[in-house]
Enzyme design. Structure first.
Site, PDB file in Angstrom:
ATOM      1  N   LYS A  16      25.589 -27.575  33.672  1.00 38.15           N
ATOM      2  CA  LYS A  16      24.401 -27.203  31.905  1.00 38.15           C
ATOM      3  C   LYS A  16      24.536 -27.654  30.823  1.00 38.15           C
ATOM      4  CE  LYS A  16      23.930 -22.299  35.570  1.00 38.15           C
ATOM      5  NZ  LYS A  16      24.473 -21.839  35.188  1.00 38.15           N
ATOM      6  N   GLN A  22      28.133 -16.874  32.897  1.00 41.33           N
ATOM      7  CA  GLN A  22      28.305 -17.225  34.874  1.00 41.33           C
ATOM      8  C   GLN A  22      28.679 -16.620  35.531  1.00 41.33           C
ATOM      9  OE1 GLN A  22      27.005 -20.254  35.453  1.00 41.33           O
ATOM     10  NE2 GLN A  22      27.694 -20.165  37.696  1.00 41.33           N
ATOM     11  N   ASP A  54      18.466 -16.517  31.816  1.00 39.05           N
ATOM     12  CA  ASP A  54      18.389 -15.913  33.283  1.00 39.05           C
ATOM     13  C   ASP A  54      17.521 -14.744  33.667  1.00 39.05           C
ATOM     14  OD1 ASP A  54      20.550 -17.417  34.948  1.00 39.05           O
ATOM     15  OD2 ASP A  54      21.728 -16.845  34.253  1.00 39.05           O
TER      16      ASP A  54
END
Ligand code: NDP
Length: 295
Positions: A54, A98, A121
């Site tokens: 990422k 994460q 997200d």
């Protein structure tokens, strides 16, 4: 007849190129780069690989990457304080924590602490609610990537029968909401679904997000259907070497489907590309600029 292979890797590459163009324009207009902060707690090797990837792709797209690595025994107060700091940081447009988090940390509490307007997200209940009622908001990256591939392959999805296998909050449920938003007739299947092969057989669109290697067989698929395989399963391949397979038995599925995503190289590469797209959209909104047209 053999299915068209949906090349997610190429699609994601082209999307990242468009993002880079718009990110450069954003930097010129706003006088700063769009920024994504990624928080990793602990040393889970798969998570560390994702976070590295990422960070690299964020920088390659001309955006700023802020990585925060915390030890596995970090307490909730420390993590929440970091999220508060990122919420307040004007250089940060998107925040990603994460997952999975170490067991002593509540994912729900941590996600709830992220400013919904930086929740790239799309996991915050505010964004899940926006998606459920058809309002603009951040949509989880993997299902949004699947929808992009489907629309690119099929065009208008309206009226098509779609079966989503899996009902997780990060893939199955948002995928079903997106397909409903496209006026598909949507069935969500899960571990308690009866006669799953028959349910799948009626679908023009199959999205498999289960986590069971090669579960969906070719003879479950309606001839000509479009099959999107979200599953990423590590199995033992020939000569004992580890290999990745999807939730769909690709070898039999490709004989029947009209179009199918491979694993790897299908849905997988879309997730980070969409994350970057969401971050750039967040940056524009925070700067009071209209959303970039990334289509
Ligand atoms: P979850 O484990 O959270 O959800 C799996 C879903 O599959 C559940 O809803 C479960 O049903 C359902 N299920 C399990 N067994 C069966 C069965 N025998 N028949 C029908 N349904 C079943 O997984 P995720 O949604 O997080 O991920 C799914 C897959 O997608 C995984 O392989 C994951 O690695 C992959 N993935 C890939 C991503 C990418 O970037 N390409 C991103 C995210 C995930 P129930 O709710 O009843 O338990």
């Amino acid at each position: 007849m053999s299915a068209a292979i949906i090349d997610g890797k190429a699609f994601a590459g082209a999307l990242r190129a468009r993002i880079a163009t718009h990110a450069a324009r954003f930097e010129q207009g706003a006088g700063r780069k769009a920024g994504l902060a990624v928080v990793l707690v602990g040393e889970d090797p798969a998570s560390a690989v994702y976070v590295r990837s990422k960070g690299r792709q964020t920088v390659e797209a001309g955006m700023a990457s802020f990585e925060h690595r915390l030890p596995a025994d970090t307490d909730e107060a420390t993590l929440l304080a970091l999220i508060e700091q990122l919420n307040a940081d004007p250089a940060v447009d998107g925040i990603l924590v994460q997952l999975p988090l170490p067991a002593h940390l509540s994912e729900q509490t941590v996600i709830a602490a992220i400013d919904p307007d930086k929740d790239v997200d799309g996991f915050h209940t505010t964004n899940a609610g926006r998606l459920a009622v058809g309002q603009k908001g951040f949509v989880p990256c993997t299902p949004l990537g699947c929808l992009m591939l489907l629309k690119d392959q099929l065009g208008d999805l309206s009226g098509l029968e779609a079966v989503v296998i899996g009902r997780s909050n990060i893939v199955g449920k948002p995928m079903a909401a997106l397909l409903l938003g496209e006026s598909c007739t949507v069935t969500v299947a899960h571990s308690r679904t009866k006669n799953l092969p028959d349910v799948v057989r009626r679908a023009d669109i199959v999205v498999a997000a289960v986590g069971r290697p090669l579960m969906v067989q070719g003879d479950w698929i309606k001839p000509g259907a479009c099959v999107i395989d979200v599953g990423i399963n590590r199995v033992e391949g020939p000569e004992g070497k580890p290999m990745l397979v999807g939730d769909v038995d690709y070898a039999s599925g490709v004989q029947v489907a009209g179009a199918i995503t491979p694993v790897p190289g299908g849905v997988g590469p879309m997730t980070i590309a969409v994350l970057l797209a969401n971050t750039l959209t967040a940056a524009h909104a925070r700067a009071g600029l209209p959303a970039p047209d990334l289509s």
